[in-house]
Scaffold this active site. Structure first.
Site, PDB file in Angstrom:
ATOM      1  N   TYR A 109       0.863  -1.184   0.000  1.00  0.00           N
ATOM      2  CA  TYR A 109       0.000   0.000   0.000  1.00  0.00           C
ATOM      3  C   TYR A 109       0.896   1.228   0.000  1.00  0.00           C
ATOM      4  O   TYR A 109       1.921   1.272   0.689  1.00  0.00           O
ATOM      5  CB  TYR A 109      -0.873  -0.001   1.262  1.00  0.00           C
ATOM      6  CG  TYR A 109      -1.635   1.286   1.472  1.00  0.00           C
ATOM      7  CD1 TYR A 109      -2.944   1.430   1.015  1.00  0.00           C
ATOM      8  CD2 TYR A 109      -1.046   2.376   2.128  1.00  0.00           C
ATOM      9  CE1 TYR A 109      -3.641   2.616   1.196  1.00  0.00           C
ATOM     10  CE2 TYR A 109      -1.739   3.563   2.311  1.00  0.00           C
ATOM     11  CZ  TYR A 109      -3.034   3.680   1.848  1.00  0.00           C
ATOM     12  OH  TYR A 109      -3.716   4.853   2.022  1.00  0.00           O
ATOM     13  N   GLU A 198      -3.742   7.541  -3.751  1.00  0.00           N
ATOM     14  CA  GLU A 198      -3.687   6.270  -3.035  1.00  0.00           C
ATOM     15  C   GLU A 198      -3.519   5.124  -4.032  1.00  0.00           C
ATOM     16  O   GLU A 198      -4.263   5.051  -5.015  1.00  0.00           O
ATOM     17  CB  GLU A 198      -4.965   6.071  -2.221  1.00  0.00           C
ATOM     18  CG  GLU A 198      -4.910   4.841  -1.326  1.00  0.00           C
ATOM     19  CD  GLU A 198      -6.175   4.685  -0.481  1.00  0.00           C
ATOM     20  OE1 GLU A 198      -7.265   4.619  -1.060  1.00  0.00           O
ATOM     21  OE2 GLU A 198      -6.052   4.634   0.756  1.00  0.00           O
TER      22      GLU A 198
END
Lengths: 391, 289
Positions: A109, A198
């Site tokens: 991530y 993101e």
């Protein structure tokens, strides 16, 4: 302003942030043509909507043949996709992104957002890719690495080292690739006035390359003026039509599910008015901020938008005039009653600049369903009573 | 007494000759604010509203001795204007303009901090010391002199709160609208300390909003440093999750920054928390009697 995944990946490509190859499609035939052009024997068909959780909602599927690409694109295009971020009404899928299959060895991530407390951008990374980052933050916060970058000095070597050692990347070549990845993403964040980037998941392939498998980007609305390329990516079909119409008149409108329509000046007072209605036993039907330059026309427009909602049983106009002059609002209310059929009781509380003049205007107009209120508490109580059919 | 500004404060206006700058400068002067001049690049040497216009803040400071600047320049130029003020020796910049890019404000705030300049805002109503000095766009008439300090993220809730305090027979020392943007200048903590140190202020009203954690930090600060009674309201208890309500600050993501979290944190440290802004006046009366 938010953009689609495929648009985010176009921007990633401009900055050398690696992604799998993919092509956007509007029809199942285009989807097949795109898959052919990409080559290979495995593809991913991905619904393009402005919301996360698309995979779980059934909007991201793997195809192992061109027939399957066509069948899946046919299924996904035109479907109403419901995810934890769309609300129960879901979102209509109008485009699918056809992407080459990737050899996923590991899922990470990576994101860049503004850290309000530090007053600078922060890069967040985690080994827990593919999971909801809020869950990771709540359950295993130690698995999130945070690196703040001061824009005055830019992305430095130590930022990169904190990231790769934090992620447990030990191979020298892989470390270098990851540091470059993060540094490019940071530069893109700054250059484009992004609000948030993101990538979840960011994958490591079998050959040790890092790719952005997903991409979510939001931009600072106040800075769009200097980014015409980003502004051009706006997809108005993703925006609520009423909210959009309101914004064209300088109004900020958000529909809610209660019974009392609200028209207020200032976001804080608008929320405070909703809270007061709730406290008095009623339910707000909307948030509506008429802003600092309300005119008769904008107020009339506000009434029109509020009254489109069939659940509205009463309207509470709550204006504390500072920049907004109360006499203008009063005239707006009169205009509105001529332009739209205001068929519910309207409780009006006008205070501040030119309030006495406003009271006079409303009194002289002598409209049946306009109820005057003396202050916020009084107005909210009267609106709640009116919505219940009490006088 | 009061905090930050009073009748002797010398104020310049950046964006003095523009529409907004002109209208609100006139209003401030009518209230009694000591505006000593303004800055509009290219109009140096002219006179506007009876005051001198300068090309640069440096010239204005040198000629007038101003210590505070009220900033009305358009959004795209706010960052530049604030940095100019910071490096020209201004001590406090009050930034009224709405819609300044976050990146610009980030740089401007860093520059201000480095040069020892305080900022208020952007996207705020400004600051007012009742009956002495108004630097901003609030309706001056509702701010009557008294012993209550007020700090608010929201413009119109500042007026609502002040009006109720006055209607209960009390008044305001100084009221500060801090704004709700992602990057702001003076915040609750610094202002709470100033009101705590101000002998004339006997109670403090603090108005917050959903989003961010400034109110949570304020609660911790109050516990450790504030002995004067504090009344608080947090707007947005009924705001739906993930929806942006006008202010950039008023957005809830996940569980962080909800109204309830903030209200609980403030209640826990002895703050008188009201659930409706209509109760602010009564709560002030309660803590002061």
């Amino acid at each position: 302003m938010n953009i689609h995944e495929y648009q985010a990946k176009q921007i990633f490509a401009q900055y050398g942030v690696p992604t799998p190859r993919g092509i956007i499609a509007n029809t199942p035939d285009e989807a097949v043509a795109n898959a052919k052009e990409l080559g290979g024997n495995i593809w991913v068909v991905k619904a393009q909507i402005h919301a996360g959780g698309r995979g779980l909602g059934g909007g991201v599927k793997l195809a192992k043949s061109l027939e399957e690409v066509k069948q899946l694109a046919d299924e996904i295009l035109g479907m109403t996709l419901v995810t934890h971020q769309t609300g129960p009404e879901g979102k209509l899928v109008q485009k699918v992104y056809i992407e080459e299959g990737a050899d996923i060895q590991d899922e990470l991530y990576l994101s860049v957002v503004l850290d309000r407390a530090a007053e600078m951008p922060i890069i967040m990374a985690s080994t827990e890719g593919g999971m909801d980052i809020e869950t990771v933050a709540a359950e295993t916060p130690e698995k999130i690495i945070k690196v703040a970058v001061d824009p005055a000095f830019g992305f430095q070597g130590y930022h990169g080292r904190e990231l790769v050692f934090g992620l447990g990347i030990t191979d020298k070549a892989e470390q270098k690739k990851m540091i470059q990845f993060a540094s490019k993403l940071y530069n893109l964040y700054m250059d484009k006035d992004a609000e948030m980037i993101e990538i979840n998941p960011l994958i490591k392939t079998g050959s040790g390359d890092f790719l952005a498998l997903d991409g979510k980007m939001g931009f600072d609305d106040s800075a769009l003026g200097r980014h015409p390329d980003i502004e051009a990516m706006r997809d108005i079909s993703e925006e609520d039509p009423d909210e959009r119409e309101a914004s064209q008149y300088g109004l900020s409108y958000i529909a809610l599910d209660g019974e009392i329509g609200c028209m207020v000046n200032g976001a804080g007072l608008a929320m405070g008015t909703m809270d007061t209605i709730n406290y008095m036993g009623g339910t707000p039907a909307n948030f509506l901020d008429v802003g600092g330059t309300a005119s008769a026309e904008t107020v009339a427009k506000g009434f029109e938008i509020i009254l489109k909602n069939p659940n509205v049983k009463a309207i509470f106009v709550n204006i504390f005039g500072g920049i907004v002059r109360c006499d203008r609002i009063a005239n707006g209310i009169l205009e509105a009653t001529k332009m739209v059929d205001v068929n519910v009781p309207v409780v009006v509380r006008l205070d501040g600049t030119n309030a006495p003049e406003a009271a006079e205007i409303l009194k002289n107009a002598n409209i049946d369903n306009v109820i005057a209120a003396t202050d916020l508490g009084d107005g909210a109580a009267k609106a709640v009573a009116a919505a219940k059919g009490e006088k | 007494m009061s905090i930050l500004v009073n009748k002797d404060t010398k104020v310049i206006v950046q964006g003095f000759t523009g529409g907004e700058g002109t209208f609100h400068s006139e209003q401030c002067m009518a209230y009694g604010t000591n505006i000593v001049g303004g800055v509009t690049p290219g109009k140096g040497g002219q006179t506007h509203l009876g005051k001198p216009v300068f090309n640069t803040v440096k010239e204005a400071v040198k000629a007038t001795g101003a210590t505070v600047s009220m900033v009305f320049v358009p959004p795209a130029f706010v960052g530049d204007a604030v940095m100019e003020a910071a490096t020209a020796g201004i001590e406090l910049a009050v930034i009224i303009t709405e819609g300044a890019p976050v990146k610009d404000m980030q740089a401007a705030k860093a520059c201000a901090t480095k040069n020892g300049m305080m900022t208020i805002g952007p996207n705020c109503p400004g600051i007012i010391t009742a009956d002495e000095c108004k630097i901003g766009i609030m309706p001056g008439a509702i701010f009557k002199k008294g012993n209550v300090g007020l700090i608010s993220k929201s413009g119109t809730l500042t007026y609502e709160g002040a009006n109720q305090v006055v209607n209960e027979g009390y008044g305001i020392t100084t009221a500060v609208g801090i704004g709700g943007d992602p990057i702001i200048g003076l915040s609750y903590k610094q202002l709470l300390q100033m009101f705590q140190d101000d002998p004339e202020t006997e109670a403090i009203v603090m108005i917050g909003e959903i989003g961010g954690d400034l109110e949570i930090q304020a609660a911790q600060f109050i516990k450790e440093n504030v002995t004067k009674p504090v009344v608080a309201f947090i707007a947005g208890q009924t705001a739906p999750k993930g929806k942006r309500m006008g202010h950039a600050g008023a957005i809830i993501s996940g569980t962080a920054g909800t109204a309830k979290e903030k209200m609980d944190a403030l209640s826990a440290v002895g703050v008188e928390v009201v659930v409706s802004p209509a109760e602010i006046g009564k709560a002030v009366k309660k803590v002061l009697s």
